[in-house]
Scaffold this active site. Sequence first.
Site, short mmCIF file in Angstrom:
data_model
loop_
_atom_site.label_atom_id
_atom_site.label_comp_id
_atom_site.label_asym_id
_atom_site.label_seq_id
_atom_site.Cartn_x
_atom_site.Cartn_y
_atom_site.Cartn_z
N ARG A 40 5.28 1.02 6.20
CA ARG A 40 5.01 0.91 5.01
C ARG A 40 4.56 -0.40 4.56
O ARG A 40 3.63 -0.91 3.94
CB ARG A 40 5.70 1.61 3.88
CG ARG A 40 5.39 1.35 2.57
CD ARG A 40 6.06 2.22 1.46
NE ARG A 40 5.57 2.08 0.14
CZ ARG A 40 6.21 1.42 -0.86
NH1 ARG A 40 7.62 1.05 -0.75
NH2 ARG A 40 5.70 1.32 -2.00
N HIS A 44 1.08 -2.02 3.44
CA HIS A 44 0.56 -2.63 2.29
C HIS A 44 0.04 -4.11 2.51
O HIS A 44 -0.67 -4.42 1.58
CB HIS A 44 1.72 -2.27 1.36
CG HIS A 44 1.82 -0.80 0.69
ND1 HIS A 44 2.10 -0.81 -0.54
CD2 HIS A 44 1.88 0.35 1.31
CE1 HIS A 44 2.10 0.62 -0.89
NE2 HIS A 44 1.98 1.20 0.46
N HIS A 186 1.59 9.41 6.20
CA HIS A 186 2.53 10.40 5.45
C HIS A 186 3.42 11.27 6.29
O HIS A 186 4.03 11.96 5.73
CB HIS A 186 1.61 11.18 4.66
CG HIS A 186 0.95 10.41 3.38
ND1 HIS A 186 -0.30 10.05 3.24
CD2 HIS A 186 1.31 10.49 2.07
CE1 HIS A 186 -0.65 9.25 2.26
NE2 HIS A 186 0.40 9.64 1.32
N TRP A 202 7.29 14.24 3.19
CA TRP A 202 6.14 14.95 3.12
C TRP A 202 6.34 16.16 4.25
O TRP A 202 5.63 17.10 4.39
CB TRP A 202 4.87 14.29 3.41
CG TRP A 202 4.43 13.52 2.16
CD1 TRP A 202 4.51 12.20 1.82
CD2 TRP A 202 3.92 14.17 0.90
NE1 TRP A 202 4.10 12.06 0.61
CE2 TRP A 202 3.64 13.16 0.06
CE3 TRP A 202 3.44 15.60 0.59
CZ2 TRP A 202 2.94 13.42 -1.16
CZ3 TRP A 202 2.85 15.47 -0.49
CH2 TRP A 202 2.55 14.49 -1.56
#
Length: 369
Positions: A40, A44, A186, A202
């Site tokens: 992540r 980002h 995800h 998820w």
Amino acid sequence: PILSAMSFLKPNYGKIRKELLAMMDAPEWDDGSYAPVLIRLAWHSSATYDKADNTGGSKYGTMRFWPEASDPDNAGLHLARAILEPIKMRHPRISHADLWVLAAYAAIEHTGGPVIPFRGGRVDARGPDQCPPNGRLPNPNTGLAPGVDSDGRPNGWRNLAQHIRDVFGRMGFTDREAVVLLCGGHAYGRCHTDRSGFAGPWVEEPTKFSNEYAKDMIEDDWLLISDEDVWLDSIGASELRPATGLRQYVNKKKPLKQSAPWVSSYPPGMYKVVGPKFINLRREPDVGSDVIGHPEEGSVVRILTVRLFGTAVRGLVDCGGWVSIIGTKGVEFLKRQGDLTFPPGQFLVKQDAAVYDSAGAAAKGGEAK
């Protein structure tokens, strides 16, 4: 001589990569792995890129500075940066920008994904003037309005779809490439109500490289819920309730009544791991609990107690900790091999406090210890 000097100054990316691979397992972290949060971080830091003017992106490590670090969509990533700081201190020649990307490559490799060749050379920005403007990252609430349409979709969902297309298009991605990135990303990690406001993982195994998210999007039935859906608590899925005011989809069904019609099919006994390469052993039966071990495929464990959690069956292992016998989606991770057996020795059974010389034979005059 000049080439030798340059070679001496260049970071040893191979050595750093090995150190990153060695530190990925972290029992105290979400699902026992740093890999998802490091992926992540790299995403980002990269997803601020603008193809039109070549600004933003991963090349300057600008999330070190407050303007970008304070973007609400980057909430919680200060933890990921802190995880990598000891490696940066041991290898000061590598830039933060290179380290974040290399850490994500190592994370993907560690979780069963491909070994991605690394090209270094990113140079850290000296100050916040090179930070891209906030608001470039995809935001899952953009354009949504209260209520739902006739198909149960959030009002304004088309606005959100256009926002996603605009964000990925700005970076130079096609719709097809955007779908690949969304599905791949995800499959990792979980959401936190104190960061994004959303909650839970998820997929069933959020620390593994897989296509599970894409399959689930197509094959599962999804229900839009909010923090007011307290029925999730009754099926052991309280971790999926988002923060107040937010909505998210879950692949759960609201039960008409809580029952356990088939848990008796999995009595205590000897169970063999038949799932993926390993399964998670958690401190408590809740899937949000700390991971304390990883029984490997083919190993046999002793299950002493079995409990039903919604559609999942979980068992208490003799060495301590809980494993999923059947996952929430009906996937079998453990197969029963037979009744409980124990090696010769003394055993203390807490229920009746009897001491046994060997399995099945009570010792005379035994007392609880």
